[in-house]
Design a protein around this motif. Structure first.
Motif, short mmCIF file in Angstrom:
data_model
loop_
_atom_site.label_atom_id
_atom_site.label_comp_id
_atom_site.label_asym_id
_atom_site.label_seq_id
_atom_site.Cartn_x
_atom_site.Cartn_y
_atom_site.Cartn_z
N LEU A 1 -2.37 0.61 -12.17
CA LEU A 1 -1.21 -0.03 -13.14
C LEU A 1 -1.67 -0.76 -14.41
N ILE A 2 -2.14 -1.67 -14.28
CA ILE A 2 -2.34 -2.02 -16.09
C ILE A 2 -3.08 -1.58 -16.70
N LEU A 3 -3.75 -0.58 -16.26
CA LEU A 3 -4.28 0.54 -17.09
C LEU A 3 -3.51 1.03 -17.98
N ARG A 4 -2.24 1.98 -17.25
CA ARG A 4 -1.11 2.14 -17.09
C ARG A 4 -0.60 1.37 -18.25
N SER A 5 -0.32 -0.31 -18.17
CA SER A 5 0.90 -1.29 -18.51
C SER A 5 0.76 -1.63 -19.66
N ASN B 1 0.74 -1.01 -0.59
CA ASN B 1 0.08 -0.35 -0.38
C ASN B 1 0.61 1.34 0.12
N LEU B 2 1.87 1.58 0.80
CA LEU B 2 3.06 2.54 0.22
C LEU B 2 3.80 2.29 -0.90
N HIS B 3 4.32 1.23 -1.42
CA HIS B 3 4.69 0.91 -2.81
C HIS B 3 4.63 0.81 -3.72
N TRP B 4 3.14 0.73 -4.08
CA TRP B 4 2.80 -0.09 -4.89
C TRP B 4 3.32 0.98 -6.43
N LYS B 5 3.26 2.46 -6.47
CA LYS B 5 3.61 2.29 -7.25
C LYS B 5 4.82 2.31 -8.35
N ASP B 6 5.42 1.71 -6.97
CA ASP B 6 7.42 0.99 -7.70
C ASP B 6 7.53 0.50 -8.37
N LEU B 7 6.10 -0.59 -8.27
CA LEU B 7 5.78 -1.94 -9.06
C LEU B 7 6.17 -2.26 -10.70
N SER B 8 7.31 -2.99 -11.04
CA SER B 8 7.53 -3.45 -11.75
C SER B 8 6.71 -3.39 -12.65
N LEU B 9 6.14 -4.19 -13.88
CA LEU B 9 5.27 -4.95 -14.98
C LEU B 9 5.18 -6.22 -14.47
#
Length: 816
Positions: A355-359, A320-328
């Motif tokens: 993130l799915i939509l972004r990738s 919840n704090l690091h979800w934006k750091d996930l790679s594909l």
């Protein structure tokens, strides 16, 4: 003085995957070169899996297996028989040999209460069999990562429920960093080196350092695979496990991960208490690890087949704090892990959806299937917009989409009820050719998705019907139930209907013990058959028997009262010669209350229904001439009933609305006002001088229900109404019958307000439940009057006289 030689072998547990042929349209991530481009699912094909049994032979010159039975908890030996915890295996100690010595006494081993509890788990080492058939039987009792396989003699039925979902891990090199592949371990070490390690454990147990313990686990996991069961039975290996638990607080994160890798390779039994200690330790280490390490740990637990809800809960807090750091690759792998563990907070899933939509432009076909399966298994929804984007990606190259991924995407469309026309059209083109090569479970999911989406493609359903009879023996009770439900729901009979239905009905008889284990599937089977006008009376008698009803209430988490009540109601109408069991009066009443409550709330929440009721009451003369109820309570939907006498006049039959004391006083022959030219002129030229009649005209213009009957002064307001203005645009309406003329109705009308969900998608082909209801209404003497949604909904925007004219024609033309 003995010379001890230590040998180390280079390499890691995760090797490089074999080269794969590139897809003609490669999708690359930002920053990637064309040479390192992402590979898609066209290049993926699973190896041919053959059913067989691999027996471990006894090498020459090896000692016989030493059973641990003589050792008890009262002895000084703390014996951890790892292999003894393995479940669903037979005891054949004579089949094992090498790498085994008589158990030795080990002094001064930690004797905490935790370890004392572990001593109770020792038992004889079971025989290891890699028979797919045996594994399949074991998996039915307790699913596991290595044994949950549905196997039979045909290649189409050979599947691996552990490996099949993990194919996506072979498509990008990035996955190797945070996933585990048990088939790619380091080079095997000789048995002699393993003996030397175990000897050192016994001799130097008090002086072993944490790093050395982790190193020993790694080396022992590199023994030949056939030696692993024997290793797990060794007392010295049990001692090594004890020491690792004793010094678990001294391990750093990399050492803990390496030990967990060794456990996954050696396939430590899920029930072994040592794993509890490691799960707790990993929970404490979550905030000290990075995303790659956390995903690898979660993947290792998945390889072990062990659920770790505490670890995942903390992991999700971290995310919840690091979800934006996930790679594909991390994103797709995380969704896979979430799906396999069937848990995830919904707020996290919404973040992952963004993130799915972004990738979405860089996700390959196999990964699309993995994402859909992960969301489906965790019961997490995806927005319509993102699902359509996923459908677009699948449509772009569906011919290259692996059948397993195709089924997973269909599952998610089924779960979200999103309609994607292009996807379903392409699916209808490629599915008939693929169905013969699919296992029965895959075929079932295809059929179930079609029925859930109300998508009737005769090519697909014919292919399903043709493929199942020859291999019906491989169907589980669930497969039979869902297939029959699908055909019944879609109200479709294939060309080979007799062969198709007879084979499935016969299989139900053969699998009755299995249906007793999973009682929720039998009513599903019988309802699907009833929609298609098949009524196997022996099976119905069994399903409605007190024994099965009691079993259904006690053994399943599903509420089956509605299903059993529906089945009982169907039998009462369509099987007049049926003499078998029926549902008890108490359960019938309970089912009636549940279904009526649902149906009433559903209809009263629809403005188009309320509008129809109000206009019909105005046209017929009042609410006593129409009744909103469930004519067939088991049909799960309500209707508007109207009764007409021999003169085609409405009968005030609704006793719940009509005051009884007033009915006895009514002595007039004709109620309501017939439309004539003279009356029309009076209405519009203002020649009607009666104040109350004038008030009624004003109320009619305001859309209310006026009182305009003879002797209105003596009537309760609103009891009998006939608005002359409401009949504008309609032909002459037969007046309602007087109480003196009350008689048995000549015509009983069941007026149904339908919607598009009662028809197959994009057609006017009625679905099975609603078609069955009409069939039964006709059998009971009702005439069905349909206010079709494609006719009634557009009329809501038209004038009141136009609506009344439509209803008048529907009601009285149908009665003729």
């Amino acid at each position: 003085m003995a010379l001890v030689i230590y040998r180390r072998f280079s390499g890691t547990f995760c090797g490089t995957p074999p080269a794969l042929t590139k897809h003609r349209i490669n999708k690359t991530l930002p920053g990637q070169t064309h040479e390192n481009c992402v590979l898609t699912a066209k290049t993926v094909c699973t190896d041919t899996r053959l059913a067989g049994t691999l027996m471990l032979s006894k090498p020459l010159g090896c000692r016989a297996f030493c059973s641990p039975f003589p050792y008890t908890t009262s002895q000084s030996v703390a014996y951890w028989s790892i292999g003894s915890c393995t479940q669903h295996r037979r005891q054949h100690p004579s089949e094992h040999s090498s790498f085994c010595h008589p158990a030795k006494k080990v002094e001064n081993i930690c004797s905490t209460s935790f370890l004392q509890g572990i001593l109770k788990t020792s038992s004889a080492l079971p025989r290891l069999e890699f028979s797919r058939t045996a594994a399949s039987k074991a998996s039915e009792l307790k699913p596991g990562p290595t044994g949950a396989m549905k196997v039979d003699e045909e290649d189409t039925e050979v599947s691996d429920t552990f490996e099949d979902p993990r194919v996506f891990l072979k498509l990008r090199p990035e996955y190797q960093v945070h996933s585990f592949n048990r088939s790619e371990t380091s080079q095997p070490i000789p048995v002699s080196e393993g003996e030397l390690i175990l000897h050192k454990v016994t001799v130097h147990q008090d002086n072993l350092q944490p790093h050395s313990i982790a190193d020993y686990f790694c080396k022992l996991s590199s023994l030949p695979t056939e030696q692993h069961p024997v290793l797990l039975s060794r007392t010295s290996f049990a001692l090594l496990c004890q020491l690792s638990v004793k010094k678990i607080d001294l391990f750093d994160a990399p050492d803990l991960i390496n030990i967990l890798k060794a456990f996954a390779i050696l396939r430590i039994p899920l029930s072994h208490p040592m794993l509890d200690a490691y799960e707790t330790k990993f929970c404490h280490k979550v905030w000290e690890m990075n995303l790659d390490q956390l995903l690898l740990v979660a993947d290792l637990w998945r390889n072990l087949g062990r659920r770790v809800p505490r670890f995942l809960e903390i992991f999700f807090s971290y995310l919840n704090l690091h979800w934006k750091d996930l790679s594909l690759s991390q994103l797709v792998h995380l969704i896979y892990i979430i799906g396999e563990n069937r848990q995830a907070p919904q707020d996290l899933m919404q973040k992952l959806e963004s993130l799915i939509l972004r990738s979405i432009d860089w996700i390959n076909l196999e990964e699309v299937g993995t994402i859909c399966l992960g969301f489906f298994k965790s019961s997490s929804t995806i927005s319509d917009f993102v699902m359509r984007k996923i459908g677009d990606v699948a449509c772009a190259d569906m011919q290259y989409l692996r059948s397993y991924a195709l089924v997973n995407i269909l599952k998610m469309f089924r779960f979200t009820h999103v309609d994607h026309i292009d996807f379903m059209k392409q699916f209808g083109q490629i599915a008939p050719q693929r169905i013969p090569s699919l296992g029965v479970q895959g075929v079932m999911h295809l059929a179930l998705s079609c029925s859930s989406l109300r998508f009737l493609d005769e090519r697909v359903m014919n292919a399903v019907a043709a493929s199942l009879p020859p291999r019906v023996a491989y169907c589980r009770s669930k497969d039979i139930a869902k297939v029959l439900w699908s055909f019944g729901t879609l109200n479709y009979k294939p060309p080979n209907a007799e062969e198709f239905y007879s084979s499935l009905i016969n299989e139900i008889h053969r699998k009755l013990p299995e249906f007793s284990q999973y009682p929720e599937h039998l009513p599903t089977c019988l309802l699907g058959l009833a929609f298609s006008e098949y009524f196997p009376k022996k099976l119905i008698d069994f399903a409605l028997s007190p024994k099965f009803v009691r079993l259904a209430q006690e053994k399943t988490k599903f509420e089956l009262v509605k299903e059993l009540y529906t089945l009982d109601g169907i039998v009462g109408i369509e099987c007049p010669d049926y003499k078998g069991n029926r549902l008890s009066t108490k359960l019938q009443q309970k089912g009636l209350e549940i279904l009526w409550d649902l149906a009433r709330k559903d209809m009263l929440a629809k403005p188009e229904f309320l509008e129809a009721v109000f206009l019909l009451e105005s046209m017929l003369g009042g609410p006593q001439y129409i009744k909103h109820h469930m004519i067939l309570p088991h049909s799960r939907s309500s209707d508007l009933e109207v009764q007409l006498d021999v003169n085609m006049k409405p009968i005030p039959f609704n006793k719940e609305i009509t005051p009884t004391e007033y009915i006895t006083k009514l002595k007039f022959k004709h109620m309501g006002v017939s439309l004539t030219d003279d009356l029309m002129n009076q209405l519009f030229n203002g020649k009607w001088k009666s104040r109350k009649h004038l008030q009624g005209e004003v109320e009619a213009e305001a859309g209310r229900q006026p009182v305009g009957l003879q002797k209105a002064e003596s009537l309760p307001a609103g009891d009998f109404r006939c608005d002359a203005a409401d009949k504008l645009g309609a032909t002459e309406t037969p007046g309602p019958a007087s109480p003196d003329d009350m008689q048995e109705p000549q015509v009983k009308l069941a007026i149904q307000l339908t919607n598009r969900n009662q028809y197959c998608y994009g057609t006017r082909h009625l679905l099975g439940l609603h078609n069955m209801k009409r069939r039964q209404l006709n059998q009971l003497g009702y005439r069905v009057v349909e206010l079709a949604y494609w006719e009634w909904l557009p009329l809501l925007q038209r004038t009141r006289p136009e609506k009344l004219a439509f209803l008048h024609e529907k009601v009285f033309s149908s009665a003729l």
